[in-house]
Design a protein around this motif. Structure first.
Motif, short mmCIF file in Angstrom:
data_model
loop_
_atom_site.label_atom_id
_atom_site.label_comp_id
_atom_site.label_asym_id
_atom_site.label_seq_id
_atom_site.Cartn_x
_atom_site.Cartn_y
_atom_site.Cartn_z
N PRO A 102 -4.68 -7.78 4.71
CA PRO A 102 -3.99 -7.13 3.58
C PRO A 102 -2.57 -7.64 3.45
O PRO A 102 -1.85 -7.83 4.44
N SER A 103 -2.13 -7.89 2.23
CA SER A 103 -0.82 -8.49 1.99
C SER A 103 0.31 -7.61 2.51
O SER A 103 1.35 -8.12 2.94
N HIS A 104 0.14 -6.28 2.50
CA HIS A 104 1.20 -5.40 2.95
C HIS A 104 1.27 -5.29 4.48
O HIS A 104 2.13 -4.59 5.02
N TYR A 105 0.36 -5.98 5.19
CA TYR A 105 0.38 -5.97 6.65
C TYR A 105 0.74 -7.34 7.24
O TYR A 105 0.60 -7.56 8.44
N TYR A 106 1.18 -8.27 6.42
CA TYR A 106 1.50 -9.61 6.91
C TYR A 106 2.42 -9.53 8.12
O TYR A 106 3.46 -8.85 8.10
N GLY A 107 2.05 -10.24 9.19
CA GLY A 107 2.91 -10.37 10.36
C GLY A 107 2.90 -9.19 11.31
O GLY A 107 3.65 -9.18 12.28
N ARG A 108 2.04 -8.21 11.07
CA ARG A 108 2.02 -7.03 11.93
C ARG A 108 0.80 -7.00 12.85
O ARG A 108 0.43 -5.97 13.39
N ASN A 109 0.15 -8.16 13.02
CA ASN A 109 -1.08 -8.23 13.81
C ASN A 109 -2.18 -7.37 13.21
O ASN A 109 -2.87 -6.62 13.91
N ALA A 110 -2.32 -7.48 11.89
CA ALA A 110 -3.46 -6.84 11.24
C ALA A 110 -4.75 -7.38 11.85
O ALA A 110 -4.78 -8.49 12.38
N PHE A 111 -5.80 -6.61 11.75
CA PHE A 111 -7.07 -6.95 12.39
C PHE A 111 -7.52 -8.35 11.95
O PHE A 111 -7.69 -8.63 10.77
N ARG A 135 -3.32 -19.36 -1.15
CA ARG A 135 -3.33 -17.96 -0.75
C ARG A 135 -2.85 -17.18 -1.97
O ARG A 135 -1.80 -17.46 -2.54
N VAL A 136 -3.61 -16.20 -2.38
CA VAL A 136 -3.28 -15.42 -3.58
C VAL A 136 -2.17 -14.43 -3.20
O VAL A 136 -2.39 -13.48 -2.45
N GLU A 137 -0.98 -14.64 -3.73
CA GLU A 137 0.17 -13.82 -3.35
C GLU A 137 0.32 -12.58 -4.23
O GLU A 137 0.86 -11.57 -3.79
N ARG A 138 -0.16 -12.68 -5.51
CA ARG A 138 -0.04 -11.54 -6.43
C ARG A 138 -1.34 -11.41 -7.21
O ARG A 138 -1.99 -12.40 -7.54
N PRO A 139 -1.71 -10.18 -7.55
CA PRO A 139 -2.96 -9.98 -8.29
C PRO A 139 -3.02 -10.76 -9.61
O PRO A 139 -4.06 -11.32 -9.96
N ASP A 140 -1.91 -10.81 -10.33
CA ASP A 140 -1.92 -11.43 -11.65
C ASP A 140 -2.08 -12.95 -11.58
O ASP A 140 -2.39 -13.61 -12.59
N LEU A 141 -1.88 -13.54 -10.39
CA LEU A 141 -2.04 -14.97 -10.23
C LEU A 141 -3.48 -15.38 -9.93
O LEU A 141 -3.83 -16.56 -10.02
N MET A 167 -7.35 -8.91 1.32
CA MET A 167 -8.40 -7.98 0.95
C MET A 167 -7.94 -6.93 -0.07
O MET A 167 -8.74 -6.47 -0.89
N ASP A 168 -6.66 -6.58 -0.05
CA ASP A 168 -6.19 -5.58 -1.00
C ASP A 168 -6.17 -6.13 -2.43
O ASP A 168 -6.28 -5.37 -3.39
N ILE A 169 -6.08 -7.47 -2.57
CA ILE A 169 -6.06 -8.07 -3.91
C ILE A 169 -7.39 -7.83 -4.61
O ILE A 169 -7.43 -7.56 -5.82
#
Length: 588
Positions: A102-111, A135-141, A167-169
């Protein structure tokens, strides 16, 4: 109006004509996967991502369109690497859609996040082997990225691309107009052709040459240009040799088809190549095996031979040999122009009966030299007999996938291919494990054709879970396992140069060992027969073809080397100043 990206992506793919997606589920991609349930797109579920990607490879090679792989994060994506590398080196268009952290978990050791080099760096895993990784950085892209991905995969020098999707995208909503605007763009680009002046120069050169020939690579199949090539061959009366990837571009029964060049090629063909004054190369990179390690005394000899070379990729022209005329262009478009010019400059088709007679005599001599092995009733069987009887049983338009070993090198040498694109071989990577899943992809794309995978026991053992997919989806591929209880080619190399076969032969309790692949097949719900005598093989294959079911034929084969007429420099590395190649390996 806004809708979920996952829903709009499915609609987009349907609009592009995508009919199948190959892949495996994971928590990062099920938002998209759930939207496929009611789609016209068929999702082919596999038990390993390498199988999915090899299936997509086979599918794309025969459809001439980009196929789609759906992957999960981390180990899901890394499982595709070998197969994607195979597709990349063979210029096969594939779009990999991979779920990511998930984009909001970057760098936090997401699963399962890939972040040792940098945060959320999964998309960099495939960068060395794909044309581009996003890598899709924003939904609109997302809409413009997926459109770019298909266009890049299919155009220029084809190849795989990666779209890594947090996955959140997938679960974000965006304005439907962002996807709808893509419908105004035509990604089927007009491809560069050859100009009239250059075409005239080429035809004039070939017309005046004393011993010209065509060298055909896999680019002809990628460009779907075999028909145009045959027209030019017939009109100019110029003989054709092929690389391993170019096999079948001109039917092997054509009177001007001389066969394979390079290490696995015949001495006759290699000598004709060495003595040519002009070689017109079409869609080939002059790789090591095809060029006998670029040593001039064996295959190509530039100069004095002069080279005309057309390729869609400018990097290939002059990479290994100097060119007199180099052209960056699409082969299909170029050959159309060349055919037109040829008929204007050479109104009457050129006849070459003396050369045709010489080629025919060489082919007959080769056939006769193998009769002893083809008629041999020994068991384990001779590989020459296995290939001969397989060709006798199969229709001319059957598809064949190979792996590595006798099933690849022997097919390239002695297994006639009559329709362009009906033999699929892992060329650049020579990937063990390609043949068995690629055959599934071919059969999905061409359900009305007979599809056979010729594969060794080592190769089949790489991906036996293909049987689960074949059973679940009822994909009637026939696997012929040429079983020598070893990595046979490498065993022959090691025996010849180091007088040992350590690590190359399968043993259990001091005796040669092989799983019962027929029993394994039956355990998966697939028909399986273990051949017990040479006389049983051909009727069993006839039964398999008639059954129209997934079918495994496990046939024991003696471990003898494939004859070679060229050279491979690794022999000199192993044994300097000695003329050694492969040895017969007795497994007992």
């Amino acid at each position: 109006m806004k809708k979920l990206i996952s829903k709009q992506l499915v609609k987009y793919l349907e609009g592009k004509g995508v009919q199948h997606i190959f892949g495996l589920c994971g928590h990062t991609n099920i938002a998209f996967l759930s939207q496929l349930e009611n789609s016209t797109i068929k999702f082919i579920n596999t038990r390993h991502e390498q199988i999915a990607a090899h299936m997509a490879d086979g599918y794309a090679r025969v459809t001439k369109q980009a196929s789609v792989v759906l992957s999960h994060i981390g180990p899901g994506l890394t499982n595709t690497i070998t197969a994607i590398g195979t597709a990349a080196l063979d210029n096969v268009p594939i779009v990999i859609i991979a779920g990511d952290a998930p984009s909001h978990y970057y760098g936090r050791n997401a699963f399962q996040e890939v972040n040792l080099y940098s945060d959320a760096s999964q998309y960099e895993i495939l960068r060395p082997i794909v044309k581009r990784a996003w890598r899709v950085e924003r939904p609109d892209l997302f809409p413009e990225i997926i459109e770019k991905a298909f266009q890049l995969a299919e155009n220029g020098r084809p190849g795989p691309v990666l779209v890594s999707v947090p996955m959140d995208i997938f679960s974000k909503e965006i304005d439907v107009r962002l996807f709808e605007r893509l419908t105004y763009h035509n990604p089927k680009l007009h491809k560069p052709s050859i100009d009239q002046e250059t075409a005239v120069k080429i035809i004039k050169t070939l017309k005046n040459a004393e011993n010209p020939l065509f060298l055909v690579g896999g680019g002809i199949m990628l460009a779907d240009a075999s028909g145009e090539l045959r027209d030019l061959v017939d009109h100019m009366g110029i003989p054709v040799v092929n690389t391993m990837m170019g096999k079948g571009a001109v039917s092997d029964d054509h009177p001007l088809a001389m066969g394979l060049v390079g290490f696995w090629g015949s001495k006759f063909t290699n000598e004709k190549v060495r003595n040519a004054d002009y070689i017109f190369a079409l869609g080939t990179s002059f790789g090591e095996a095809d060029s006998s390690s670029w040593e001039e005394e064996y295959t190509f000899n530039f100069p004095p031979t002069k080279l005309i070379h057309i390729d869609i990729d400018p990097q290939e022209i002059g990479r290994n040999y100097p060119v007199e005329i180099g052209i960056v262009a699409d082969l299909k478009q170029s050959l159309k122009v060349l055919n037109k010019v040829a008929k204007e400059m050479v109104p009457v088709p050129v006849q070459n009966p003396t050369l045709e007679k010489e080629i025919a005599a060489n082919k007959e001599a080769f056939i006769q030299s193998n009769q002893e092995h083809i008629k041999n009733n020994c068991f384990p069987m001779r590989p020459e007999r296995i290939l001969q009887e397989t060709r006798e049983v199969l229709p001319k338009d059957a598809y064949i996938t190979t792996d590595v070993g006798w099933n690849k090198n022997g097919v390239a040498q002695r297994f006639p291919i009559y329709e362009a694109g009906t033999v699929l071989t892992p060329g650049g990577f020579a990937t063990m494990g390609f043949g068995s899943p690629a055959a599934l992809g071919v059969k999905v794309a061409k359900p009305d054709r007979v599809v056979v995978s010729l594969v060794g026991d080592g190769g089949f053992g790489q991906n036996p879970a293909v049987l689960a997919t074949a059973a679940e989806e009822n994909i009637p591929v026939i696997w012929i396992i040429m079983n020598n209880s070893s990595y046979g080619v490498i065993a022959g190399l090691e025996k010849a140069h180091f007088d040992t076969t350590f690590g190359t032969i399968f043993y259990k309790d001091g005796k040669p060992y092989s799983p019962d692949f027929a029993a394994i097949a039956r355990a998966f719900g697939v028909e399986g027969v273990k051949i017990e005598s040479a006389e049983d093989f051909k009727p069993t294959l006839e039964k398999a073809v008639a059954s129209k079911k997934p079918f495994v034929i496990d046939v024991s084969m003696v471990n003898v080397p494939t004859p070679t007429g060229g050279h491979w420099n690794i022999m000199d590395i192993y044994s300097p100043n000695e003329k050694k190649s492969h040895a017969v390996v007795s497994i007992n």
